[in-house]
Design an enzyme around this catalytic site. Sequence first.
Site, PDB file in Angstrom:
ATOM      1  N   ASP A   1      31.324  79.707  46.313  1.00  0.00           N
ATOM      2  CA  ASP A   1      31.730  80.278  47.598  1.00  0.00           C
ATOM      3  C   ASP A   1      30.578  80.328  48.590  1.00  0.00           C
ATOM      4  O   ASP A   1      29.428  80.061  48.250  1.00  0.00           O
ATOM      5  CB  ASP A   1      32.315  81.681  47.412  1.00  0.00           C
TER       6      ASP A   1
ATOM      7  N   ASP B   1      36.796  94.936  40.442  1.00  0.00           N
ATOM      8  CA  ASP B   1      38.251  94.809  40.584  1.00  0.00           C
ATOM      9  C   ASP B   1      38.780  93.527  39.951  1.00  0.00           C
ATOM     10  O   ASP B   1      39.936  93.152  40.159  1.00  0.00           O
ATOM     11  CB  ASP B   1      38.667  94.880  42.053  1.00  0.00           C
TER      12      ASP B   1
ATOM     13  N   HIS C   1      37.870  90.420  40.488  1.00  0.00           N
ATOM     14  CA  HIS C   1      37.906  89.189  41.282  1.00  0.00           C
ATOM     15  C   HIS C   1      36.852  88.207  40.783  1.00  0.00           C
ATOM     16  O   HIS C   1      35.802  88.604  40.283  1.00  0.00           O
ATOM     17  CB  HIS C   1      37.710  89.481  42.779  1.00  0.00           C
TER      18      HIS C   1
ATOM     19  N   GLU D   1      40.252  87.647  45.540  1.00  0.00           N
ATOM     20  CA  GLU D   1      40.397  89.088  45.404  1.00  0.00           C
ATOM     21  C   GLU D   1      41.783  89.452  44.881  1.00  0.00           C
ATOM     22  O   GLU D   1      42.651  88.586  44.741  1.00  0.00           O
ATOM     23  CB  GLU D   1      40.102  89.735  46.757  1.00  0.00           C
TER      24      GLU D   1
END
Length: 273
Positions: free
Chosen positions: A72, A141, A143, A148
């Site tokens: 990313d 979380d 991700h 996400e």
Amino acid sequence: MRLVILETSDSVGKWAAKYVMKRINDFQPSADRYFVLGLPTGSTPLGMYKELIEFHKQGKVSFQYVKTFNMDEYVGLARDHHESYHYFMWNNFFKHIDIEPKNVHILDGNAADLVAECNKFEDQIREAGGVELFIGGIGPDGHIAFNEPGSSLVSRTRVKTLAQDTLEANARFFDNDMSKVPKQALTVGVGTVMDSKEVMILITGAHKAFALYKAIEEGVNHMWTVSAFQQHANTLMICDEDATLELRVKTVKYFKGILRDLDEGSPLEGYKN
């Protein structure tokens, strides 16, 4: 799926580096046959990168015939910005090894056409023959990259608008000034990573224990994108003791028993899921 449980986060970095070195060396890359490696950023893989740099200095591994694809990049940050992932990768890894710059692929968050940039990245992965080993980390979380909660589990490389929780978490890297935090990023998709021949995910710290629990002991759920890798034929998760705090005792004993049988601390010679 395999879960390797090690004592500390340092052990995770060392073990992962040994495994990457072994995979590259066993592959025996050449000018006609490159090893294609997917790479993450963030604090979790730093130990692995440091160890790989040392292995390279010792002549134990070469990256001359390795092609890399990073997960990313932020939209709108200059490449030389200290929080850009271009800067992170060159500063913490690439400039210390013998990889050819032309073989490094990092998404361009300043491209004139961001959608075209994402499509080009997918094309480059295909042209390289696909990713042999994709390494990732996860957030609390669950991700992976910027996929996400709620992301499609068959998603491809694309532009993502970042969630408010992510923006707030990233503010510490931008002088705690929310106005400086990039609101968008380019990211590989869950499907992009799933297409790789093998996936290795690094998880350290008690703050990621619930995400590991969701990844290992519960079902596949797009609200916990890391859970998608239950359905990959070759998923290897490397974690420290702190990250196992939410797992059942039986689960921990099961995976520790397998590792013990394979000689704990070795890079899993000939392992099979």
